[in-house]
Design a protein around this motif. Structure first.
Motif, PDB file in Angstrom:
ATOM      1  N   LEU A 247       0.825  -1.208   0.000  1.00 46.85           N
ATOM      2  CA  LEU A 247       0.000   0.000   0.000  1.00 46.85           C
ATOM      3  C   LEU A 247       0.861   1.261   0.000  1.00 46.85           C
ATOM      4  CD1 LEU A 247      -2.797  -0.990   2.558  1.00 46.85           C
ATOM      5  CD2 LEU A 247      -2.880  -1.075   0.072  1.00 46.85           C
ATOM      6  N   ARG A 248       1.912   1.264   0.778  1.00 52.54           N
ATOM      7  CA  ARG A 248       2.789   2.444   0.811  1.00 52.54           C
ATOM      8  C   ARG A 248       3.543   2.612  -0.514  1.00 52.54           C
ATOM      9  NH1 ARG A 248       2.838   4.340   5.956  1.00 52.54           N
ATOM     10  NH2 ARG A 248       2.220   2.869   7.593  1.00 52.54           N
ATOM     11  N   ASP A 249       3.951   1.502  -1.133  1.00 56.72           N
ATOM     12  CA  ASP A 249       4.622   1.596  -2.431  1.00 56.72           C
ATOM     13  C   ASP A 249       3.671   2.114  -3.508  1.00 56.72           C
ATOM     14  OD1 ASP A 249       6.949   0.680  -1.318  1.00 56.72           O
ATOM     15  OD2 ASP A 249       6.631  -1.418  -1.906  1.00 56.72           O
ATOM     16  N   ARG A 250       2.411   1.675  -3.467  1.00 56.01           N
ATOM     17  CA  ARG A 250       1.426   2.169  -4.431  1.00 56.01           C
ATOM     18  C   ARG A 250       1.160   3.660  -4.219  1.00 56.01           C
ATOM     19  NH1 ARG A 250      -1.960  -1.094  -7.335  1.00 56.01           N
ATOM     20  NH2 ARG A 250      -3.671   0.382  -7.056  1.00 56.01           N
ATOM     21  N   ILE A 257       3.576   9.593 -10.161  1.00 49.59           N
ATOM     22  CA  ILE A 257       2.839   9.779 -11.420  1.00 49.59           C
ATOM     23  C   ILE A 257       2.168  11.145 -11.444  1.00 49.59           C
ATOM     24  CG2 ILE A 257       0.838   8.962 -12.721  1.00 49.59           C
ATOM     25  CD1 ILE A 257       1.590   6.136 -11.915  1.00 49.59           C
ATOM     26  N   GLN A 258       1.613  11.563 -10.320  1.00 50.38           N
ATOM     27  CA  GLN A 258       0.970  12.873 -10.260  1.00 50.38           C
ATOM     28  C   GLN A 258       1.975  13.996 -10.508  1.00 50.38           C
ATOM     29  OE1 GLN A 258      -0.999  13.641  -6.564  1.00 50.38           O
ATOM     30  NE2 GLN A 258      -1.943  15.540  -7.265  1.00 50.38           N
ATOM     31  N   ALA A 259       3.164  13.855  -9.923  1.00 49.27           N
ATOM     32  CA  ALA A 259       4.182  14.885 -10.137  1.00 49.27           C
ATOM     33  C   ALA A 259       4.653  14.924 -11.587  1.00 49.27           C
ATOM     34  CB  ALA A 259       5.368  14.635  -9.210  1.00 49.27           C
ATOM     35  N   MET A 260       4.789  13.771 -12.214  1.00 49.25           N
ATOM     36  CA  MET A 260       5.260  13.727 -13.596  1.00 49.25           C
ATOM     37  C   MET A 260       4.205  14.202 -14.586  1.00 49.25           C
ATOM     38  SD  MET A 260       7.342  10.094 -13.548  1.00 49.25           S
ATOM     39  CE  MET A 260       7.842  10.259 -15.254  1.00 49.25           C
ATOM     40  N   MET A 320      -6.535  11.348 -21.435  1.00 48.01           N
ATOM     41  CA  MET A 320      -5.125  11.252 -21.839  1.00 48.01           C
ATOM     42  C   MET A 320      -4.167  11.494 -20.674  1.00 48.01           C
ATOM     43  SD  MET A 320      -5.310  13.211 -25.512  1.00 48.01           S
ATOM     44  CE  MET A 320      -3.532  13.192 -25.735  1.00 48.01           C
ATOM     45  N   ILE A 321      -4.556  12.317 -19.713  1.00 48.02           N
ATOM     46  CA  ILE A 321      -3.606  12.690 -18.648  1.00 48.02           C
ATOM     47  C   ILE A 321      -3.874  11.944 -17.354  1.00 48.02           C
ATOM     48  CG2 ILE A 321      -3.230  14.985 -19.587  1.00 48.02           C
ATOM     49  CD1 ILE A 321      -5.182  16.102 -17.616  1.00 48.02           C
ATOM     50  N   ASN A 322      -4.868  11.067 -17.339  1.00 49.05           N
ATOM     51  CA  ASN A 322      -5.117  10.234 -16.146  1.00 49.05           C
ATOM     52  C   ASN A 322      -4.472   8.883 -16.359  1.00 49.05           C
ATOM     53  OD1 ASN A 322      -6.505  12.088 -14.645  1.00 49.05           O
ATOM     54  ND2 ASN A 322      -8.513  11.488 -15.390  1.00 49.05           N
ATOM     55  N   PHE A 323      -3.624   8.473 -15.436  1.00 50.12           N
ATOM     56  CA  PHE A 323      -2.870   7.242 -15.552  1.00 50.12           C
ATOM     57  C   PHE A 323      -3.343   6.268 -14.472  1.00 50.12           C
ATOM     58  CE2 PHE A 323      -0.219  10.704 -17.024  1.00 50.12           C
ATOM     59  CZ  PHE A 323       0.173  10.262 -18.271  1.00 50.12           C
ATOM     60  N   ASP A 324      -3.741   5.073 -14.919  1.00 46.56           N
ATOM     61  CA  ASP A 324      -4.105   4.010 -13.989  1.00 46.56           C
ATOM     62  C   ASP A 324      -2.907   3.077 -13.839  1.00 46.56           C
ATOM     63  OD1 ASP A 324      -6.678   4.988 -13.743  1.00 46.56           O
ATOM     64  OD2 ASP A 324      -7.398   3.826 -15.468  1.00 46.56           O
ATOM     65  N   PHE A 325      -2.761   2.525 -12.612  1.00 45.07           N
ATOM     66  CA  PHE A 325      -1.636   1.622 -12.351  1.00 45.07           C
ATOM     67  C   PHE A 325      -2.104   0.510 -11.442  1.00 45.07           C
ATOM     68  CE2 PHE A 325      -1.648   4.736  -9.039  1.00 45.07           C
ATOM     69  CZ  PHE A 325      -1.238   4.075  -7.901  1.00 45.07           C
TER      70      PHE A 325
END
Length: 325
Positions: A247-250, A257-260, A320-325
């Motif tokens: 959870l902490r790694d996610r 990802i938000q910063a990039m 386009m700017i929302n990234f799922d992981f």
């Protein structure tokens, strides 16, 4: 003659002694018993290995069955009812109250747009957007804000459960400790688990239902870990400790990802805000020039078309700017 007799007797005695040494010495010296013990130990080790393999195979089958059962339930509950969406947003509204608020907002938007001279078509579009779009946007906004607060507090709550289990407390008491110390919305969600278990539902299933109220992968991970441990056993503190690290790694990955993606989001915000800003500036400088958009029927149709195309463009940029992981 006597010498030959003595030699034959010596050879016969040597032969009898050798045969006796070969067949009787293992029994007299205990080597036979040692060999039988070694064979018995080997058989026991082989049977133990087979038993452990069967146990591991059975555990894997139980884990796979639990995962398939949970996935089937997720697919079955893919369509979320309105009442569940309201509860996921943290509101205590009924469905009737939601529809009444939606209708009131739609009538207000229609009346306000018609009174300022937006025309019947424009007023109908604004009323439709406010009646159906605004309440659902509000539910989505509140749901995301609640999920962020839940994700922020979940790793610490899992650590509290791990420390409680290592201290000798049962899982149910560790969940109570989380309820006593945690903040909303994590407190209410874990309280729902305790209340559900108190009325007779197994604790593993009660934890698995956390995903229905908080549809997040992290909540699903927690429910799966507890459900599998309740069915197949294992070291729960170690499993939850690994879950806390995941959870902490996610969370770190999401922040990275938000910063990039902040540059892309800023560009999308500028592009999306330029048309309404230009429209407002033109209205402030030359109102008669742009007033045709809402005083003329063709202008109203063009305004509605522009709003639809702008909405499509904003949604595409958001995708386009929302990234799922």
């Amino acid at each position: 003659m006597q010498t030959q007799t003595l030699a034959l007797a010596f050879l016969a005695a040597t032969t009898v002694g050798g045969i006796a040494w070969v067949f009787l010495y293992p029994y007299l010296s205990g080597e036979k018993k040692a060999e039988s013990r070694r064979a018995s130990v080997a058989r026991n080790e082989q049977s133990t290995t087979r038993g452990s393999e069967r146990t591991q195979r059975s555990r894997r089958e139980q884990v796979e069955g639990s995962l398939k059962e949970l996935e089937a339930r997720r697919q079955k509950d893919k369509k979320v009812p309105l009442g569940v969406r309201i509860s996921q947003a943290g509101l205590e509204w009924s469905e009737q109250k939601f529809w009444m608020i939606s209708g009131a907002l739609g009538l207000f938007g229609f009346g306000a747009a018609f009174m300022v001279g937006g025309g019947l078509l424009g007023a109908a579009g604004i009323g439709f957007a406010m009646g159906l779009g605004a309440p659902r946007w509000l539910l989505g906004f509140l749901k995301k804000r609640r999920e962020k607060a839940f994700l922020k507090a979940l790793p610490d709550a899992v650590d509290v459960i791990v420390r409680g289990i290592k201290a000798g407390l049962p899982l149910f008491e560790s969940l109570k400790a989380v309820v006593n110390d945690a903040s909303e919305p994590l407190r209410s969600e874990f309280l729902a688990i305790i209340e559900t278990q108190a009325i007779g539902m197994p604790l593993g299933e009660a934890c698995a239902r956390l995903y229905e109220r908080m549809p997040l992968p992290e909540a699903n991970f927690f429910g799966i870990v507890i459900a599998i441990q309740q069915k197949s056993g294992g070291n729960l503190s170690e499993a939850l400790g690994n879950l806390s690290r995941v959870l902490r790694d996610r969370k770190k990955m999401a922040e990275k990802i938000q910063a990039m993606s902040m540059e892309a989001k800023a560009s999308a915000a500028i592009i999306g805000s330029l048309p309404p800003i230009v429209m407002i500036l033109v209205f402030l400088t030359t109102p008669d020039y742009i007033a045709l958009l809402w005083t003329n029927s063709m202008g109203q149709l063009m305004l509605v078309g522009c709003a639809l195309w702008m909405t499509c463009g904003v949604l595409v940029m958001k995708k386009m700017i929302n990234f799922d992981f």
